[in-house]
Scaffold this motif. Structure first.
Motif, PDB file in Angstrom:
ATOM      1  N   PHE A  69       0.904  -1.277   0.239  1.00 31.34           N
ATOM      2  CA  PHE A  69      -0.159   0.014   0.028  1.00 31.34           C
ATOM      3  C   PHE A  69       0.950   1.188  -0.051  1.00 31.34           C
ATOM      4  O   PHE A  69       0.359   2.251  -0.463  1.00 31.34           O
ATOM      5  CB  PHE A  69      -0.973   0.050   1.175  1.00 31.34           C
ATOM      6  CG  PHE A  69      -1.818  -1.283   1.206  1.00 31.34           C
ATOM      7  CD1 PHE A  69      -3.135  -1.038   0.469  1.00 31.34           C
ATOM      8  CD2 PHE A  69      -1.728  -2.424   1.936  1.00 31.34           C
ATOM      9  CE1 PHE A  69      -4.142  -1.984   0.537  1.00 31.34           C
ATOM     10  CE2 PHE A  69      -2.477  -3.429   2.028  1.00 31.34           C
ATOM     11  CZ  PHE A  69      -3.834  -3.186   1.330  1.00 31.34           C
ATOM     12  N   LEU A  70       2.082   1.178   0.663  1.00 33.25           N
ATOM     13  CA  LEU A  70       2.835   2.517   0.791  1.00 33.25           C
ATOM     14  C   LEU A  70       3.634   2.698  -0.588  1.00 33.25           C
ATOM     15  O   LEU A  70       3.614   3.440  -1.066  1.00 33.25           O
ATOM     16  CB  LEU A  70       3.983   2.203   1.813  1.00 33.25           C
ATOM     17  CG  LEU A  70       4.915   3.138   2.200  1.00 33.25           C
ATOM     18  CD1 LEU A  70       4.215   4.846   2.412  1.00 33.25           C
ATOM     19  CD2 LEU A  70       5.781   2.907   3.305  1.00 33.25           C
ATOM     20  N   TRP A  71       4.104   1.248  -1.251  1.00 31.05           N
ATOM     21  CA  TRP A  71       4.536   1.430  -2.289  1.00 31.05           C
ATOM     22  C   TRP A  71       3.937   2.054  -3.524  1.00 31.05           C
ATOM     23  O   TRP A  71       4.223   2.954  -4.314  1.00 31.05           O
ATOM     24  CB  TRP A  71       5.307  -0.034  -2.917  1.00 31.05           C
ATOM     25  CG  TRP A  71       5.938   0.178  -3.952  1.00 31.05           C
ATOM     26  CD1 TRP A  71       5.246  -0.323  -5.316  1.00 31.05           C
ATOM     27  CD2 TRP A  71       7.427   0.586  -4.265  1.00 31.05           C
ATOM     28  NE1 TRP A  71       6.425  -0.318  -6.388  1.00 31.05           N
ATOM     29  CE2 TRP A  71       7.598   0.243  -5.772  1.00 31.05           C
ATOM     30  CE3 TRP A  71       8.251   1.186  -3.523  1.00 31.05           C
ATOM     31  CZ2 TRP A  71       8.652   0.565  -6.334  1.00 31.05           C
ATOM     32  CZ3 TRP A  71       9.370   1.570  -3.942  1.00 31.05           C
ATOM     33  CH2 TRP A  71       9.830   1.101  -5.407  1.00 31.05           C
ATOM     34  N   ARG A  72       2.371   1.595  -3.616  1.00 33.83           N
ATOM     35  CA  ARG A  72       1.596   2.223  -4.377  1.00 33.83           C
ATOM     36  C   ARG A  72       1.528   3.740  -4.371  1.00 33.83           C
ATOM     37  O   ARG A  72       1.230   4.330  -5.359  1.00 33.83           O
ATOM     38  CB  ARG A  72       0.229   1.355  -4.276  1.00 33.83           C
ATOM     39  CG  ARG A  72      -0.771   1.654  -5.336  1.00 33.83           C
ATOM     40  CD  ARG A  72      -1.970   0.809  -5.251  1.00 33.83           C
ATOM     41  NE  ARG A  72      -2.637   1.150  -4.147  1.00 33.83           N
ATOM     42  CZ  ARG A  72      -3.512  -0.039  -3.642  1.00 33.83           C
ATOM     43  NH1 ARG A  72      -4.108  -0.748  -4.367  1.00 33.83           N
ATOM     44  NH2 ARG A  72      -4.082   0.425  -2.478  1.00 33.83           N
ATOM     45  N   SER A  73       1.556   4.060  -3.202  1.00 32.32           N
ATOM     46  CA  SER A  73       1.419   5.698  -2.822  1.00 32.32           C
ATOM     47  C   SER A  73       2.611   6.488  -2.506  1.00 32.32           C
ATOM     48  O   SER A  73       2.321   7.462  -2.163  1.00 32.32           O
ATOM     49  CB  SER A  73      -0.005   5.990  -1.848  1.00 32.32           C
ATOM     50  OG  SER A  73      -0.820   4.941  -2.026  1.00 32.32           O
ATOM     51  N   ARG A  74       3.765   5.876  -3.073  1.00 28.63           N
ATOM     52  CA  ARG A  74       4.969   6.572  -2.452  1.00 28.63           C
ATOM     53  C   ARG A  74       5.274   7.864  -2.963  1.00 28.63           C
ATOM     54  O   ARG A  74       5.715   8.734  -2.226  1.00 28.63           O
ATOM     55  CB  ARG A  74       5.966   5.708  -3.036  1.00 28.63           C
ATOM     56  CG  ARG A  74       6.186   5.447  -4.293  1.00 28.63           C
ATOM     57  CD  ARG A  74       7.118   4.317  -4.727  1.00 28.63           C
ATOM     58  NE  ARG A  74       7.533   4.378  -6.253  1.00 28.63           N
ATOM     59  CZ  ARG A  74       6.608   3.586  -7.087  1.00 28.63           C
ATOM     60  NH1 ARG A  74       5.436   3.083  -6.536  1.00 28.63           N
ATOM     61  NH2 ARG A  74       7.092   3.661  -8.299  1.00 28.63           N
ATOM     62  N   ALA A 195      -1.633   3.115   3.816  1.00 26.13           N
ATOM     63  CA  ALA A 195      -0.177   3.601   3.155  1.00 26.13           C
ATOM     64  C   ALA A 195       0.481   4.271   4.785  1.00 26.13           C
ATOM     65  O   ALA A 195       1.779   4.036   5.021  1.00 26.13           O
ATOM     66  CB  ALA A 195      -0.043   4.470   2.417  1.00 26.13           C
TER      67      ALA A 195
END
Length: 302
Positions: A69-74, A195
């Motif tokens: 989730f964090l990677w997708r919204s980095r 995220a």
């Protein structure tokens, strides 16, 4: 968790709203059971790991589950934001988790679960004291009743042993949750919640790592404790956060927060059924006072 469609292919599908209405109480119950079990897992593993190493495992595994989730919204997390995320992570994750794990070494699992219910009341209190939120007469009464419940719990004894300091640790952790929730509302609003959870857990794991390394146990850790620590991180932290944020997105924060009532009930029940921990009148009275005050506070909020 996805919405389950149990309708046969040969019939007209149920409206989506009906399916969701059916799933919501089930998901809330499952989430309450999972978060209630977290106090069971801490009770099992805390003595073998120690509070800080156990929390390091929990934070790291929880962050790994939420990392996609964090990677997708980095792109929404600029470098200047990370010191703030780290501070909020320490207040809202690292220190409270350590306090609950420390309490689990000294008191039955149900004690921490009951103290955790004070989070809702402390969130309102912190908002009133530091952020100018109105509190109202009904919520003030709820706070007083909740604090009285904590006093009853702290003065109780289980199997002849005092649990006062464990209750203080749990209540302090709940107070820190209250601070953290208010900080997230004011400084991280607009960012994807899952995220944000991944970011705060990840930074907390990095902050806790040196202390965990210094206090890592020298003896072999039993398999049962490793399994409990893994479940604490993967299921009770990572997966449970995903479930919680999905519920918030679907039914709103107010309805999703009703899981607060289920966590202490499941926490006490799991400890009684699986660990044989006693149920006392003090726990029952304090739990009723705290949950009643939370219900009154939620009603005042609505």
């Amino acid at each position: 968790m996805s919405t389950l469609d149990c309708t046969p292919a040969t019939t007209t599908p149920l409206p989506r709203a009906v399916a969701r209405d059916w799933m919501t109480p089930l998901e809330l119950t499952v989430l309450g059971a999972i978060w209630g079990a977290s106090f069971l897992f801490m009770r099992v593993a805390a003595n073998d790991f120690g509070a800080v190493p156990l929390v390091e495992v929990r934070l790291a595994l929880g962050a790994l589950v939420l990392l996609p989730f964090l990677w997708r919204s980095r792109a929404q997390f600029p470098r200047v934001l990370w010191p703030k995320i780290a501070l909020i992570g320490a207040i809202n994750s690292a220190v409270p988790f350590i306090l609950f794990a420390w309490a689990a070494q000294r008191a039955p699992a149900g004690i921490g679960a009951i103290a955790n219910a004070m989070t809702v009341l402390f969130t309102a209190l912190v908002g009133f004291l530091f952020f100018g939120e109105k509190i109202g007469a009904r919520r003030s009464l709820a706070l007083l009743a909740g604090f009285a419940g904590v006093v009853v719990l702290a003065s109780s004894k289980v199997a002849g042993a005092s649990i006062g300091w464990a209750v203080v640790a749990g209540a302090t952790a709940a107070f820190l949750y209250g601070i953290g929730i208010n900080l997230v509302r004011r400084h991280l609003t607009g960012l994807p919640p899952a995220a944000v959870a991944a970011a705060t857990l990840g930074t907390s794991a990095l902050l806790t790592l040196p202390f965990a390394a210094l206090s890592w146990p020298r003896h072999a850790i039993p398999v049962q404790s490793w399994l409990s620590a893994s479940m604490l991180g993967v299921l009770c932290t990572g997966i449970a956060f995903v479930m919680y944020y999905r519920l918030i997105a679907r039914i709103g924060a107010s309805r999703a927060s009703t899981v607060t009532y289920l966590v202490p009930l499941f926490g006490v029940a799991w400890a009684w059924m699986l660990l044989g921990e006693p149920l006392t009148w003090g726990m029952g009275i304090a739990g009723a006072m705290i949950l009643g005050s939370v219900a009154l506070s939620q009603r005042a909020t609505r």
